[in-house]
Scaffold this active site. Structure first.
Site, short mmCIF file in Angstrom:
data_model
loop_
_atom_site.label_atom_id
_atom_site.label_comp_id
_atom_site.label_asym_id
_atom_site.label_seq_id
_atom_site.Cartn_x
_atom_site.Cartn_y
_atom_site.Cartn_z
N ARG A 1 0.67 -1.11 0.13
CA ARG A 1 -0.32 -0.17 0.23
C ARG A 1 0.92 1.23 -0.06
O ARG A 1 0.25 2.17 -0.24
CB ARG A 1 -1.07 -0.04 1.35
CG ARG A 1 -2.20 -0.75 1.02
CD ARG A 1 -2.95 -1.03 2.35
NE ARG A 1 -2.50 -1.54 3.06
CZ ARG A 1 -2.86 -2.03 4.41
NH1 ARG A 1 -3.78 -1.37 4.99
NH2 ARG A 1 -2.22 -2.94 5.18
N ASN B 1 37.55 30.30 -6.43
CA ASN B 1 38.36 29.42 -5.86
C ASN B 1 38.58 28.17 -6.92
O ASN B 1 39.34 27.16 -6.53
CB ASN B 1 37.72 28.54 -4.79
CG ASN B 1 36.10 28.24 -5.13
OD1 ASN B 1 35.68 28.63 -5.95
ND2 ASN B 1 35.80 27.16 -4.20
N GLY C 1 -6.43 -6.90 14.89
CA GLY C 1 -6.63 -8.06 15.59
C GLY C 1 -7.27 -7.48 16.90
O GLY C 1 -6.83 -6.64 17.71
N SER D 1 33.86 46.55 -2.54
CA SER D 1 32.97 45.84 -3.20
C SER D 1 33.03 45.40 -4.68
O SER D 1 34.11 45.89 -5.28
CB SER D 1 31.47 46.61 -3.39
OG SER D 1 31.17 46.96 -1.83
C1 UD1 Z 1 -1.03 -8.00 12.60
C2 UD1 Z 1 -1.80 -8.67 13.80
C3 UD1 Z 1 -2.73 -7.89 14.16
C4 UD1 Z 1 -2.33 -6.62 14.75
C5 UD1 Z 1 -1.70 -5.99 13.84
C6 UD1 Z 1 -1.09 -4.51 14.57
C7 UD1 Z 1 -1.31 -11.10 12.96
C8 UD1 Z 1 -1.82 -12.15 12.29
N1 UD1 Z 1 -1.97 -10.11 13.14
O1 UD1 Z 1 -1.89 -7.62 11.57
O2 UD1 Z 1 -3.61 -8.96 15.22
O3 UD1 Z 1 -3.64 -6.05 15.30
O4 UD1 Z 1 -0.61 -6.62 13.20
O5 UD1 Z 1 -0.59 -3.65 13.57
O6 UD1 Z 1 -0.17 -11.11 13.09
N2 UD1 Z 1 5.35 -9.49 8.21
C9 UD1 Z 1 6.62 -10.18 7.85
N3 UD1 Z 1 6.39 -11.27 7.26
C10 UD1 Z 1 5.03 -11.72 6.89
C11 UD1 Z 1 4.01 -10.99 7.13
C12 UD1 Z 1 4.26 -9.83 7.95
O7 UD1 Z 1 7.72 -9.96 8.07
O8 UD1 Z 1 4.67 -12.49 6.28
C13 UD1 Z 1 5.60 -8.14 9.33
C14 UD1 Z 1 5.26 -7.03 8.54
O9 UD1 Z 1 6.04 -6.57 7.75
C15 UD1 Z 1 5.00 -5.94 9.44
C16 UD1 Z 1 4.34 -7.04 10.76
O10 UD1 Z 1 4.72 -8.29 10.25
O11 UD1 Z 1 6.11 -5.26 9.92
C17 UD1 Z 1 2.92 -6.96 10.81
O12 UD1 Z 1 2.46 -7.47 9.32
P1 UD1 Z 1 0.95 -6.87 9.17
O13 UD1 Z 1 0.68 -7.55 7.83
O14 UD1 Z 1 0.87 -5.46 8.95
O15 UD1 Z 1 0.18 -7.65 10.16
P2 UD1 Z 1 -1.45 -6.99 9.89
O16 UD1 Z 1 -2.33 -7.67 9.09
O17 UD1 Z 1 -1.54 -5.60 10.33
#
Ligand code: UD1
Ligand code: CA
Length: 493
Positions: A23, A395, A150, A414
């Site tokens: 996004r 310079n 979540g 000047s």
């Molecule tokens: C997650 C939580 C949710 C919480 C929210 C808070 C889960 C299933 N859900 O959801 O309960 O309210 O964060 O912001 O954990 N990432 C990885 N690898 C992956 C997927 C994600 O490294 O395969 C990292 C992303 O880069 C990010 C973080 O994990 O830094 C959270 O991932 P994101 O997809 O934003 O989780 P949410 O769906 O927001």
């Protein structure tokens, strides 16, 4: 300090930073986007470092070369774990644990996209985890709009499970206590929970949050620490949120400095990065941006419309409508309006740099003045000297750059050009309009320009019938006889 570190110390912190961040619509990985001058992953590392973890692991995946390169530069102490495919947060932490063989004790899990999270909050979360004797402690918050997060499903004081937005029932969607995505886990509980994960959910992902229900169902204690300051838990998923978190962090930094005795006339247009240091009674006027390792001394006033990057400003200095980088501005010095100070500029005490002056690798002595329209590159100007309007320190000869010096209490007229390298001694003068190519000794006046000739009657002969000729004629009439004006003789200076 060492004692405090020992108290907070955890076995490991795992920072999840492998998500695609689609996004953001960016060629730059999400966690490398900057908030208050630092990449979001750098901010996450700073916060995690407060826990003095034995190991700090960053899980990378999407565009991992770029993230890894950045980490090598800013945080060589971190361990990099690779998540091959973005299978979900549970899979990300699995990858993190793979880099921590045999780990026991407390593991803090956090994200690389939560730039407002404060170190104190993590310290407090670990304390709550210990006090509660928990196997897992979730950082939660009660928010005005829980959409997308979540939800925390409670079982009395404890947490039974976390349900994601896309898997929640209408009743669960009404829960306003959300999961921040920041946790403390007992390493064994985490390992067992991760091993049991299945992607049996709406998104077909391995959810880290399922470790919570697994622990609860196994009879382990899962607690939640509710963070009143819920803005700290807000993440960045798109550019709008990037701007909003940036504005909030800036607002917090300004509030800190105002509490320390700094006047900020217009917080909405004043930007101060985290590494900046300000003394009491500093005044920041609208449109000011202080970046990098900038410091401002007591009583100084900066702005309006000024950007300082890695600049040291002395006490009671005045910097007005200026752009400066890697420069030092002395006590009581005045700079601007419309000055451009480039790297290597050092301005002495009570010195003055004025309008449309550009400096680079320039050392300006105490009380010296460069007031108007000057280029001052590779230059040394002695104490109390005056550099006249329009002076150019030439310079660069097309191949190399050379330094010119002006001694103490000297005067450069000047519109002079000092062709480097030249040395103008202490107590010397350069006549206005001179092109200086040779050194000038103490007490000497250097003049280097064509002698002035005034050609009488030139206007009458060459511009007859013009308004200028009529004006000349009228000016000459009362004092000079007419024939004389048309004589056409020349006179020297
Ligand atoms: C997650 C939580 C949710 C919480 C929210 C808070 C889960 C299933 N859900 O959801 O309960 O309210 O964060 O912001 O954990 N990432 C990885 N690898 C992956 C997927 C994600 O490294 O395969 C990292 C992303 O880069 C990010 C973080 O994990 O830094 C959270 O991932 P994101 O997809 O934003 O989780 P949410 O769906 O927001
Ligand atoms: Ca998120």
């Amino acid at each position: 300090m060492a004692e405090q570190d020992a108290d907070n110390r955890v076995a490991a912190v795992v920072i999840m930073a492998a998500g695609a961040g689609t996004r953001m619509k960016s060629a730059v990985p999400k966690v490398l986007h900057r908030v208050a001058g630092k990449s979001m992953v750098a901010l996450a590392i700073d916060t995690a470092d407060a826990l003095s973890p034995d190991r700090l692991v960053v899980v990378v995946g999407h565009q991992r070369e770029l993230v890894t390169e950045h980490l090598a530069e800013i945080a060589p102490h971190v361990t990099i774990a690779i998540q091959e495919r973005p299978l979900g947060t549970g899979d990300a932490v699995r990858a993190g644990l793979a880099a921590l063989p045999g780990v026991v004790g407390e593991i803090v899990v956090t994200s690389g996209d939560v730039p407002l999270l404060e170190a104190e909050t993590l310290i407090d979360l670990v304390a709550a985890h210990r006090e509660g004797g928990n196997a897992v402690t979730v950082l939660s918050a009660v928010v005005p709009d829980p959409t997308g997060y979540g939800r925390i499903v409670r079982d009395g004081e404890e947490v039974a499970r976390i349900v994601e937005q896309s898997d929640a029932t209408a009743e669960e969607l009404a829960i306003v206590e959300i999961n921040s995505g920041i946790y403390v886990f007992d390493a064994a509980t985490l390992g067992e929970g991760l091993a049991a994960l299945q992607a049996a959910n709406a998104q077909g992902e391995l959810y880290l949050t399922d470790v919570i229900s697994h622990a609860h169902d196994a009879g382990r204690r899962v607690g939640a620490r509710v963070l009143a300051d819920y803005l700290q838990t807000e993440g960045v998923n798109d550019r709008l949120q990037l701007a909003e978190r940036g504005a909030e962090l800036n607002r917090r930094i300004l509030a800190h400095w105002m509490a320390e005795g700094v006047t900020v006339l217009d917080p909405a247009t004043t930007w101060v990065q985290a590494g900046v240091d300000l003394a009491e009674d500093v005044t920041l006027l609208p449109g000011t941006s202080l970046e990098g390792a900038t410091s401002v001394g007591r009583g100084a006033t900066i702005g309006p419309d000024t950007t300082l990057i890695d600049v040291e400003v002395g006490e009671n200095a005045r910097v007005l409508r200026t752009h400066a980088e890697l420069a030092v501005i002395g006590d009581d010095a005045t700079v601007g309006p419309f000055s451009f100070l480039r790297p290597g500029t050092e301005i002495g005490t009570r010195a003055h740099i004025g309008a449309f002056v550009e400096t680079k690798k320039a050392v300006i002595g105490d009380g010296a003045k460069v007031p108007h329209l000057t280029y001052c590159g590779d230059a040394v100007v002695g104490e109390g000297s005056n550099i006249g309007a329009g002076t150019i320190f030439a310079n660069y000869d097309g191949l190399g750059k050379y330094t010119s010096t002006v001694g103490a209490h000297s005067f450069v007229g000047s519109d002079s050009v000092l062709v480097a390298p030249v040395h103008i001694a202490d107590g010397a003068y350069v006549a206005a309009g001179s092109t200086i190519t040779a050194d000038v000794g103490p007490g000497e006046l250097a003049v280097s320009r064509g002698q002035q000739r005034n050609i009488r009657g030139w206007v009458a002969r060459k511009r007859p019938g013009t308004a200028t000729a009529a004006a000349a004629e009228a000016a000459l009439a009362p004092t000079e006889p007419r024939e004389h004006a048309a004589e056409g003789t020349e006179s020297g200076e």
